[in-house]
Design an enzyme around this catalytic site. Structure first.
Site: not given
Length: 445
Positions: A10, A110, A143
């Protein structure tokens, strides 16, 4: 090296510390749910502002490799859309996956942003996965997503996924949320393979990548040097042939027995009987033994844990908070001058994100005083045989086992017994830093 798929971290392309406007020149346009297949390398003219995506697509094509990367993307929106930002565009933190011929297979925006003011949360969670000829379906999230039900857990359960690609820029937080520690716990808990690519940025505390199977890990964690590392491993494909640990966890609630069944504690040859009634916290229920050590409070992971010290070469401990009681049987090979403590937390975590945690944790303290318990520790020498268990209220338990030098170990046994989750280990490969049951009670977020 003959790899079939490569995963990049990321923020690896554009970096950090952007505002909404300063990141704008770096954003690509990526059609989110486009009809038909688009090959950006072969059809660059289909959409404007797709330079990064074209380059990635051509890398996949030229090297004949499946490729997953993370970039910033933009999507125009109409003022009639009530969620449309004032600048008339959405900006997303996006993963893209390409086939070995350069075709764009899947995009993922995300969902759980970690103080990323340059980006928007998509209106609905994306459930992103793509098919490969060598390992079937891969799921994809990013993440901070790994700590939440949506979309990560829901994606895995709904589509029965067994392999996951995971770009991340993860700031390590010991003792419970170091990158490699939690990545492995996730692979173990859900019985999946994870290809986790973390950006390598030691000054930001971002290190720790790995290729994880439920029983083996290939990791790189290096806080000293600035060189990153390419991790290459060959791992068995997990097929959908047997139920996951999770499914048996979910089922555990349906198989409860009121009888107090005993089971052998692997390291101590004591029979352990779980009686939930008439036990007072701080007292060991074993045949009239003396009062156990004093409990104390200390901050760990920004949460107020209740601890008891782990003294002597062996013993049995219990510590409770709210509805959660944690139990430990332990035996030390050699008594070292290190302080360990057994901690419990059952509550809403509110710093750097809000989520409900139920945790039972055996940790090495930073020093010899109680106030040092919960500090970040990276080295330990004590070898401890232990069995740790707790009456967790959630089926989502991540088993953490971290050893000296931020290395990983695997439990000998773990699972549900009589409404308690347990983890046992007969001697870690090196000094014990953390052994914990990290429960996420998603419904209480």
């Amino acid at each position: 090296q003959g790899a079939q798929i490569i995963v990049f971290p990321e923020d690896g392309i554009h970096g950090f510390n952007f505002t909404r406007s300063s990141i704008y020149p770096y954003l690509d346009f990526v059609p989110h749910s486009h009809s038909g297949k688009w090959n950006p390398c072969r059809e660059p003219y289909l959409f404007n502002d797709t330079e990064v995506v074209q380059r990635l697509s051509c890398m996949a094509l030229k090297n004949k490799i499946f490729l997953v990367a993370n970039l910033g993307t933009k999507q125009p929106c109409e003022h009639t859309d009530p969620r449309c930002p004032a600048d008339r565009r959405y900006q997303f933190n996006t993963n893209v996956a390409f086939a070995a011929d350069g075709t764009l297979l899947a995009t993922y925006r995300k969902h759980n942003l970690y103080f990323e003011y340059a980006f928007d949360t998509p209106p609905e969670p994306d459930y992103a996965f793509f098919d490969t000829p060598f390992a079937g379906k891969f799921g994809m999230f990013t993440c901070f997503d790994i700590l939440f039900f949506e979309p990560a857990v829901n994606l895995i359960r709904q589509y029965n996924l067994k392999q996951i690609v995971y770009p991340t820029a993860w700031m390590n937080q010991l003792p419970l949320l170091s990158a490699v520690e939690f990545q492995q716990a996730f692979a173990t808990a859900f019985n999946v393979n994870i290809l986790a690519a973390n950006i390598h940025h030691p000054t930001l505390g971002m290190t720790g990548s790995g290729i994880y199977t439920p029983v083996k890990s290939f990791i790189y964690h290096n806080m000293e040097s600035y060189g990153g590392k390419l991790i290459v491993a060959e791992i068995p494909v997990i097929t959908t042939g047997y139920e996951t640990n999770l499914e048996s966890n979910v089922r555990f609630r349906e198989n409860l027995h009121d009888s107090c069944r005993t089971f052998m504690s692997t390291s101590l040859d004591d029979e352990v009987c779980f009686k939930e009634q008439e036990e007072t916290p701080g007292r060991v229920s074993e045949k009239g033994k003396e009062q156990s050590p004093p409990s104390f409070y200390a901050e760990m992971m920004y949460d107020n844990f209740t601890f008891v010290p782990v003294w002597g070469e062996k013993g049995e401990l219990q510590v409770c908070a709210n509805t959660l009681c944690c139990y430990l049987n332990y035996q030390r090979a050699v008594l070292t001058d290190e302080l360990y403590a057994l901690g419990v937390f059952d509550g809403l975590h509110t710093v750097h994100g809000t989520y409900y945690v139920q945790a039972c944790a055996l940790v090495k303290c930073g020093g010899l005083s109680f106030s040092t318990c919960g500090q970040e520790v990276t080295d330990a020498t004590a070898l401890i045989d232990f069995q740790l268990w707790g009456n967790m209220s959630t089926p989502y338990i991540f088993p953490l086992l971290l050893t000296s030098g931020i290395t990983l170990d695997f439990a000998d046994h773990m699972g549900w017994k009589n409404n308690h989750y347990f983890l046992s280990k007969n001697r870690t490969s090196s000094g014990l830093l953390t052994a914990a049951l990290y429960g996420r009670w998603y419904e209480k977020d």
